[in-house]
Design a protein around this motif. Sequence first.
Motif, PDB file in Angstrom:
ATOM      1  N   ASP A 132       0.826  -1.216   0.000  1.00 56.48           N
ATOM      2  CA  ASP A 132       0.000   0.000   0.000  1.00 56.48           C
ATOM      3  C   ASP A 132       0.860   1.266   0.000  1.00 56.48           C
ATOM      4  OD1 ASP A 132       1.025  -0.146   2.557  1.00 56.48           O
ATOM      5  OD2 ASP A 132      -0.897   0.090   3.588  1.00 56.48           O
ATOM      6  N   SER A 133       2.140   1.144  -0.332  1.00 53.76           N
ATOM      7  CA  SER A 133       3.006   2.316  -0.403  1.00 53.76           C
ATOM      8  C   SER A 133       2.697   3.120  -1.656  1.00 53.76           C
ATOM      9  CB  SER A 133       4.477   1.894  -0.411  1.00 53.76           C
ATOM     10  OG  SER A 133       4.802   1.247  -1.633  1.00 53.76           O
ATOM     11  N   ARG A 134       3.217   4.359  -1.700  1.00 56.17           N
ATOM     12  CA  ARG A 134       2.971   5.223  -2.848  1.00 56.17           C
ATOM     13  C   ARG A 134       3.546   4.648  -4.135  1.00 56.17           C
ATOM     14  NH1 ARG A 134       5.468  10.005  -3.064  1.00 56.17           N
ATOM     15  NH2 ARG A 134       3.979  10.696  -4.663  1.00 56.17           N
ATOM     16  N   THR A 137       0.464   2.814  -5.167  1.00 57.76           N
ATOM     17  CA  THR A 137      -0.848   3.477  -5.140  1.00 57.76           C
ATOM     18  C   THR A 137      -0.846   4.839  -5.820  1.00 57.76           C
ATOM     19  OG1 THR A 137      -0.415   4.512  -2.972  1.00 57.76           O
ATOM     20  CG2 THR A 137      -1.415   2.304  -2.983  1.00 57.76           C
ATOM     21  N   ASP A 138       0.328   5.443  -5.987  1.00 56.74           N
ATOM     22  CA  ASP A 138       0.415   6.767  -6.587  1.00 56.74           C
ATOM     23  C   ASP A 138       1.332   6.705  -7.799  1.00 56.74           C
ATOM     24  OD1 ASP A 138       0.326   9.461  -7.126  1.00 56.74           O
ATOM     25  OD2 ASP A 138       1.592  10.067  -5.435  1.00 56.74           O
ATOM     26  N   LYS A 142       3.007   0.622 -12.801  1.00 61.46           N
ATOM     27  CA  LYS A 142       3.351  -0.176 -11.628  1.00 61.46           C
ATOM     28  C   LYS A 142       4.839  -0.519 -11.626  1.00 61.46           C
ATOM     29  CE  LYS A 142      -0.873  -0.502  -9.968  1.00 61.46           C
ATOM     30  NZ  LYS A 142      -1.262   0.096  -8.665  1.00 61.46           N
ATOM     31  N   ALA A 162      -0.965  -6.304  -5.922  1.00 59.17           N
ATOM     32  CA  ALA A 162      -1.120  -4.855  -6.071  1.00 59.17           C
ATOM     33  C   ALA A 162      -0.666  -4.361  -7.439  1.00 59.17           C
ATOM     34  CB  ALA A 162      -0.339  -4.137  -4.980  1.00 59.17           C
TER      35      ALA A 162
END
Length: 260
Positions: A132-134, A137-138, A142, A162
Amino acid sequence: MQLLDIGTYFTSVQGTEPPVGSTLDDDALRALYAYPADLDRPWIRTNFVASIDGSVTANGKSAGLGTPADSQLFGILRELCDAVLVGAGTARAENYGGVALSTESTARRVASGLAPIPTIVVVTASGSIEADSRLLTDTEVKPVVVTSSAADGAKLAALRAAGATVIEVSGESVSTTDIVDSLAELGLLRILCEGGPGLFGQLVSDGAADDLCLTISPILVSGEAGRIAHAASAADTSMHRAHVLGDADGTLLTRWVRRT
């Protein structure tokens, strides 16, 4: 920025260099920092900023040494590469997300045959990147995670779920050969390594650091901060000075290319 000095020119057509003393716009900077043409292997360029007294951080982060000229070059170097290579410790300390480029930068990349956005490639023997790190997620693209077969399987499964591409190499560590081979297999040849010092030290020790872009920030830091490269033993590597740029605030931007 102004061109203060230029040595043997490595990455463009001889005779096209700007004259010493000239002011450089972004197009001139892109030409100065262009990767060699017709690469048949990953070319690993490293980008660091340090203080005058050699500190790699101020208040614990490299961002504390940043200047407008360094920030400008940082964006241009990312625009020119296929992949940003980084160690997991630096990715965590600097709270990395994916590479973000302007619409104009993306268009220039596509016009020159590059992917729209560079890929972040993280090296971590333990697989210690949170799903769930940037980084996951940001980002528009990927990341690739190069890790070892000793890494925690549950962490790697979470990274894959992810969206990360996870490359496991044999053994308990990730060697320079593993890194270079993984980049080559992915077709990533124009590499920008952003640290940290341990990863850079490994590349230097193994003769894989082709190109160093070192910004010297016009401040003194003192304290106990480290240097830009760490390794268990010294490894002398002769480098050519490619050029030196200067900004009005005292920032110096240097580029060094490994002698072959």
